[in-house]
Scaffold this motif. Structure first.
Motif, PDB file in Angstrom:
ATOM      1  N   ILE A   1       0.843  -1.197   0.000  1.00 58.04           N
ATOM      2  CA  ILE A   1       0.000   0.000   0.000  1.00 58.04           C
ATOM      3  C   ILE A   1       0.878   1.247   0.000  1.00 58.04           C
ATOM      4  CG2 ILE A   1      -1.766   1.314   1.250  1.00 58.04           C
ATOM      5  CD1 ILE A   1      -2.664  -1.346   2.530  1.00 58.04           C
ATOM      6  N   VAL A   2       0.588   2.156  -0.923  1.00 58.48           N
ATOM      7  CA  VAL A   2       1.253   3.460  -0.951  1.00 58.48           C
ATOM      8  C   VAL A   2       0.190   4.523  -0.724  1.00 58.48           C
ATOM      9  CG1 VAL A   2       2.436   5.166  -2.395  1.00 58.48           C
ATOM     10  CG2 VAL A   2       3.186   2.793  -2.421  1.00 58.48           C
ATOM     11  N   ILE A   3       0.451   5.390   0.246  1.00 53.81           N
ATOM     12  CA  ILE A   3      -0.421   6.515   0.562  1.00 53.81           C
ATOM     13  C   ILE A   3       0.401   7.762   0.275  1.00 53.81           C
ATOM     14  CG2 ILE A   3      -1.759   7.659   2.374  1.00 53.81           C
ATOM     15  CD1 ILE A   3      -1.610   4.807   3.829  1.00 53.81           C
ATOM     16  N   ALA A   4      -0.009   8.557  -0.707  1.00 53.36           N
ATOM     17  CA  ALA A   4       0.849   9.642  -1.161  1.00 53.36           C
ATOM     18  C   ALA A   4       0.062  10.843  -1.664  1.00 53.36           C
ATOM     19  CB  ALA A   4       1.757   9.145  -2.293  1.00 53.36           C
ATOM     20  N   THR A   5       0.754  11.971  -1.691  1.00 50.02           N
ATOM     21  CA  THR A   5       0.236  13.138  -2.392  1.00 50.02           C
ATOM     22  C   THR A   5       0.681  12.999  -3.848  1.00 50.02           C
ATOM     23  OG1 THR A   5       2.194  14.433  -1.870  1.00 50.02           O
ATOM     24  CG2 THR A   5       0.318  14.636  -0.357  1.00 50.02           C
ATOM     25  N   PRO A   6      -0.056  13.610  -4.771  1.00 47.16           N
ATOM     26  CA  PRO A   6       0.319  13.472  -6.181  1.00 47.16           C
ATOM     27  C   PRO A   6       1.756  13.909  -6.485  1.00 47.16           C
ATOM     28  CG  PRO A   6      -1.902  14.330  -6.019  1.00 47.16           C
ATOM     29  CD  PRO A   6      -1.339  14.316  -4.616  1.00 47.16           C
ATOM     30  N   GLY A   7       2.195  15.008  -5.917  1.00 48.77           N
ATOM     31  CA  GLY A   7       3.542  15.518  -6.212  1.00 48.77           C
ATOM     32  C   GLY A   7       4.646  14.566  -5.799  1.00 48.77           C
ATOM     33  N   ARG A   8       4.588  14.074  -4.568  1.00 51.45           N
ATOM     34  CA  ARG A   8       5.627  13.147  -4.088  1.00 51.45           C
ATOM     35  C   ARG A   8       5.605  11.858  -4.882  1.00 51.45           C
ATOM     36  NH1 ARG A   8       8.552  11.738   0.816  1.00 51.45           N
ATOM     37  NH2 ARG A   8       8.781  13.969   1.081  1.00 51.45           N
ATOM     38  N   LEU A   9       4.416  11.355  -5.209  1.00 52.70           N
ATOM     39  CA  LEU A   9       4.331  10.113  -5.966  1.00 52.70           C
ATOM     40  C   LEU A   9       4.945  10.289  -7.354  1.00 52.70           C
ATOM     41  CD1 LEU A   9       3.497   7.184  -6.182  1.00 52.70           C
ATOM     42  CD2 LEU A   9       1.244   7.969  -6.957  1.00 52.70           C
ATOM     43  N   ILE A  10       4.647  11.392  -8.013  1.00 54.58           N
ATOM     44  CA  ILE A  10       5.233  11.637  -9.337  1.00 54.58           C
ATOM     45  C   ILE A  10       6.750  11.718  -9.239  1.00 54.58           C
ATOM     46  CG2 ILE A  10       5.454  13.358 -11.176  1.00 54.58           C
ATOM     47  CD1 ILE A  10       2.392  13.764 -10.925  1.00 54.58           C
ATOM     48  N   ASP A  11       7.272  12.344  -8.195  1.00 52.65           N
ATOM     49  CA  ASP A  11       8.734  12.375  -7.988  1.00 52.65           C
ATOM     50  C   ASP A  11       9.296  10.963  -7.909  1.00 52.65           C
ATOM     51  OD1 ASP A  11       8.658  15.146  -7.907  1.00 52.65           O
ATOM     52  OD2 ASP A  11       8.888  15.278  -5.714  1.00 52.65           O
ATOM     53  N   MET A  12       8.646  10.090  -7.153  1.00 56.40           N
ATOM     54  CA  MET A  12       9.120   8.709  -6.990  1.00 56.40           C
ATOM     55  C   MET A  12       9.008   7.921  -8.292  1.00 56.40           C
ATOM     56  SD  MET A  12      10.285   8.374  -3.971  1.00 56.40           S
ATOM     57  CE  MET A  12      10.200   9.060  -2.347  1.00 56.40           C
ATOM     58  N   LEU A  13       7.952   8.176  -9.046  1.00 59.59           N
ATOM     59  CA  LEU A  13       7.775   7.484 -10.324  1.00 59.59           C
ATOM     60  C   LEU A  13       8.826   7.942 -11.340  1.00 59.59           C
ATOM     61  CD1 LEU A  13       3.885   7.672 -10.568  1.00 59.59           C
ATOM     62  CD2 LEU A  13       5.251   5.585 -10.254  1.00 59.59           C
ATOM     63  N   GLU A  14       9.048   9.248 -11.424  1.00 62.85           N
ATOM     64  CA  GLU A  14      10.007   9.777 -12.396  1.00 62.85           C
ATOM     65  C   GLU A  14      11.440   9.362 -12.073  1.00 62.85           C
ATOM     66  OE1 GLU A  14       9.103  13.972 -12.547  1.00 62.85           O
ATOM     67  OE2 GLU A  14       7.470  13.642 -13.997  1.00 62.85           O
ATOM     68  N   ALA A  15      11.722   9.130 -10.792  1.00 62.77           N
ATOM     69  CA  ALA A  15      13.053   8.670 -10.395  1.00 62.77           C
ATOM     70  C   ALA A  15      13.163   7.142 -10.474  1.00 62.77           C
ATOM     71  CB  ALA A  15      13.369   9.156  -8.982  1.00 62.77           C
ATOM     72  N   ASN A  16      12.108   6.484 -10.963  1.00 63.12           N
ATOM     73  CA  ASN A  16      12.069   5.018 -11.091  1.00 63.12           C
ATOM     74  C   ASN A  16      12.243   4.282  -9.765  1.00 63.12           C
ATOM     75  OD1 ASN A  16      11.573   4.894 -13.900  1.00 63.12           O
ATOM     76  ND2 ASN A  16      13.738   5.382 -14.271  1.00 63.12           N
ATOM     77  N   HIS A  17      11.754   4.887  -8.683  1.00 68.91           N
ATOM     78  CA  HIS A  17      11.807   4.215  -7.384  1.00 68.91           C
ATOM     79  C   HIS A  17      10.645   3.248  -7.206  1.00 68.91           C
ATOM     80  CE1 HIS A  17      15.197   6.559  -6.228  1.00 68.91           C
ATOM     81  NE2 HIS A  17      14.527   7.700  -6.197  1.00 68.91           N
ATOM     82  N   THR A  18       9.612   3.401  -8.023  1.00 68.08           N
ATOM     83  CA  THR A  18       8.469   2.493  -7.992  1.00 68.08           C
ATOM     84  C   THR A  18       7.745   2.589  -9.328  1.00 68.08           C
ATOM     85  OG1 THR A  18       6.575   1.720  -6.676  1.00 68.08           O
ATOM     86  CG2 THR A  18       6.758   4.119  -7.026  1.00 68.08           C
ATOM     87  N   ASN A  19       6.725   1.775  -9.472  1.00 68.04           N
ATOM     88  CA  ASN A  19       5.851   1.840 -10.646  1.00 68.04           C
ATOM     89  C   ASN A  19       4.441   1.507 -10.175  1.00 68.04           C
ATOM     90  OD1 ASN A  19       5.180  -1.133 -11.145  1.00 68.04           O
ATOM     91  ND2 ASN A  19       7.422  -1.167 -11.036  1.00 68.04           N
ATOM     92  N   LEU A  20       3.493   1.686 -11.048  1.00 67.04           N
ATOM     93  CA  LEU A  20       2.096   1.469 -10.672  1.00 67.04           C
ATOM     94  C   LEU A  20       1.457   0.323 -11.452  1.00 67.04           C
ATOM     95  CD1 LEU A  20       0.986   5.212 -10.435  1.00 67.04           C
ATOM     96  CD2 LEU A  20       1.880   3.723  -8.623  1.00 67.04           C
ATOM     97  N   GLN A  21       2.294  -0.560 -11.980  1.00 66.05           N
ATOM     98  CA  GLN A  21       1.787  -1.642 -12.820  1.00 66.05           C
ATOM     99  C   GLN A  21       0.978  -2.685 -12.056  1.00 66.05           C
ATOM    100  OE1 GLN A  21       5.313  -2.950 -14.816  1.00 66.05           O
ATOM    101  NE2 GLN A  21       5.536  -1.010 -15.908  1.00 66.05           N
ATOM    102  N   ARG A  22       1.202  -2.818 -10.760  1.00 62.66           N
ATOM    103  CA  ARG A  22       0.444  -3.798  -9.955  1.00 62.66           C
ATOM    104  C   ARG A  22      -0.784  -3.185  -9.301  1.00 62.66           C
ATOM    105  NH1 ARG A  22       2.459  -8.598  -7.300  1.00 62.66           N
ATOM    106  NH2 ARG A  22       0.344  -8.645  -6.493  1.00 62.66           N
ATOM    107  N   VAL A  23      -0.985  -1.875  -9.405  1.00 63.90           N
ATOM    108  CA  VAL A  23      -2.112  -1.236  -8.719  1.00 63.90           C
ATOM    109  C   VAL A  23      -3.432  -1.725  -9.315  1.00 63.90           C
ATOM    110  CG1 VAL A  23      -3.319   0.942  -8.242  1.00 63.90           C
ATOM    111  CG2 VAL A  23      -0.828   0.827  -8.037  1.00 63.90           C
ATOM    112  N   THR A  24      -4.241  -2.325  -8.450  1.00 65.38           N
ATOM    113  CA  THR A  24      -5.570  -2.775  -8.849  1.00 65.38           C
ATOM    114  C   THR A  24      -6.632  -2.237  -7.904  1.00 65.38           C
ATOM    115  OG1 THR A  24      -5.141  -4.841  -7.659  1.00 65.38           O
ATOM    116  CG2 THR A  24      -4.834  -4.866 -10.061  1.00 65.38           C
ATOM    117  N   TYR A  25      -6.226  -1.368  -6.977  1.00 64.21           N
ATOM    118  CA  TYR A  25      -7.157  -0.746  -6.025  1.00 64.21           C
ATOM    119  C   TYR A  25      -6.685   0.682  -5.843  1.00 64.21           C
ATOM    120  CZ  TYR A  25     -10.262  -0.675  -1.890  1.00 64.21           C
ATOM    121  OH  TYR A  25     -11.260  -0.410  -0.987  1.00 64.21           O
TER     122      TYR A  25
END
Length: 173
Positions: free
Chosen positions: A124-148
């Protein structure tokens, strides 16, 4: 009664320990839909139990998914408009998740440990949009498994101008 929702024993134990007697209206109406995998819009006042109306079905959802392997992104994504709300959501998640070995992180923790946890894998990731985009752009995570996916206080996020960020995030789910 809470038992009728068929939540796992660890959830019912925490509910009992917290002294909850019966579900609130948002929970009683939301749980059946969320547990069936249906889309849901819930509108209720602060203190009405909205957080648990989506968190408990999220925990059940995680439990029936294949275990994460290192490098996979989360199964559940909760977006919140502020770090303060993310911290409140994490407090609720930790009350229940700690009993189930379901790991969650939130956008209020220091970045270093967050990055480490994301790379190791959290359900589970609980995030604000800005921080999450930072983590995604830095390739620290991805959202390919998100189903909820949860947009907590979606109206507030839109009022705050987060629509482009939300669209960017949802396009990766």
């Amino acid at each position: 009664m809470f038992e009728e929702a068929n939540f796992p024993d660890f959830c019912l134990e925490v509910i009992s320990r917290l002294g909850f007697v019966e579900p609130t209206p948002i929970q009683a109406q939301g749980w059946p839909m969320a547990l069936k995998g249906r889309d849901l819009v819930g509108i209720a006042e602060t203190g009405s139990g909205k957080t648990l109306s989506y968190l408990l079905p999220a925990l059940v959802h995680v439990m029936v998914q294949p275990r994460l392997v290192q490098g996979e992104g989360p199964v559940v994504l909760v977006l919140a408009p502020t770090r303060e709300l993310a911290v409140q959501i994490q407090e609720e998640a930790s009350k229940f998740g700690s009993r189930s070995n379901i790991r969650s992180i939130y956008d209020g923790a220091p970045k270093g440990p967050q990055i480490h946890d994301l790379q190791r894998g959290v359900e589970i990731v609980i995030a604000t949009p800005g921080r999450l985009i930072d983590m995604l752009e830095a390739n620290h995570t991805n959202l390919q498994r998100v189903t909820y996916l949860v947009l907590d206080e979606a109206d507030r996020m839109l009022d705050m101008g987060f629509q482009p960020q939300i669209r960017k995030i949802i396009s990766q789910v």
